[in-house]
Design a protein around this motif. Structure first.
Motif, PDB file in Angstrom:
ATOM      1  N   HIS A  57       3.762 -36.936 -29.938  1.00 21.86           N
ATOM      2  CA  HIS A  57       4.639 -37.763 -30.771  1.00 21.86           C
ATOM      3  C   HIS A  57       5.931 -38.145 -30.054  1.00 21.86           C
ATOM      4  O   HIS A  57       6.578 -39.115 -30.432  1.00 21.86           O
ATOM      5  N   ASP A  67       4.001 -43.011 -34.659  1.00 20.10           N
ATOM      6  CA  ASP A  67       5.067 -43.144 -35.657  1.00 20.10           C
ATOM      7  C   ASP A  67       4.800 -44.320 -36.591  1.00 20.10           C
ATOM      8  O   ASP A  67       4.978 -44.206 -37.807  1.00 20.10           O
ATOM      9  N   HIS A  70       1.942 -43.225 -38.933  1.00 19.85           N
ATOM     10  CA  HIS A  70       2.304 -42.183 -39.893  1.00 19.85           C
ATOM     11  C   HIS A  70       3.339 -42.645 -40.913  1.00 19.85           C
ATOM     12  O   HIS A  70       3.282 -42.238 -42.068  1.00 19.85           O
ATOM     13  N   GLN A  71       4.270 -43.484 -40.496  1.00 19.60           N
ATOM     14  CA  GLN A  71       5.315 -43.912 -41.407  1.00 19.60           C
ATOM     15  C   GLN A  71       4.882 -45.076 -42.294  1.00 19.60           C
ATOM     16  O   GLN A  71       5.287 -45.167 -43.450  1.00 19.60           O
TER      17      GLN A  71
END
Length: 134
Positions: A57, A67, A70-71
């Motif tokens: 990550h 990122d 996932h976001q």
């Protein structure tokens, strides 16, 4: 019980490392997708190795992909364009060379399902890399 946990962790680490290697090769090889392999590696490392998960990550190439996913559960426009083209090319190649008609039909259905899902993914660009405020 402890032996089962260590075998599970070892298996997840092997799958994670293999996926990460395939994702890395996907940067250079046109028909090998990077993003799905990196996502799989992240999922494996999340369950087996916090150190590898954190490293992945924080990586300058793979970190932004993870990122973004996932976001926002989204990919960049570039990933979407390249992914759609490579999905089409790889499935077309497979459909062309598969000897059985029923397999060709099954591949066409899988192609339609995969492309439908993939094209419907949201697009989210990395705003931190842009200079929109200047």
């Amino acid at each position: 019980m402890e032996r089962t946990i260590s075998i599970r962790r070892l298996s997840l680490n092997i799958v994670g490392i293999t996926s990460l290697c395939l994702g890395f090769l996907g940067i250079f090889l046109p028909l090998l997708p990077t993003t799905p392999f990196v996502l799989l590696a992240s999922a494996c490392f999340m369950r087996s190795s916090p150190r590898f998960h954190r490293w992945l990550h924080e990586h300058k190439t793979f970190g932004p992909i993870l990122d973004n996913w996932h976001q926002h559960r989204a990919v960049t426009a570039k990933v979407k364009r390249r992914g759609a083209v490579y999905i089409l090319l790889s499935f077309s190649f497979s459909i062309w060379f598969v000897p059985h008609f029923w397999l060709k039909i099954a591949l066409v259905f899988m192609l339609v399902a995969l492309l439908t899902w993939f094209i419907r993914l949201p697009v989210m660009e990395h705003l931190a890399d842009k200079q929109e405020n200047h």
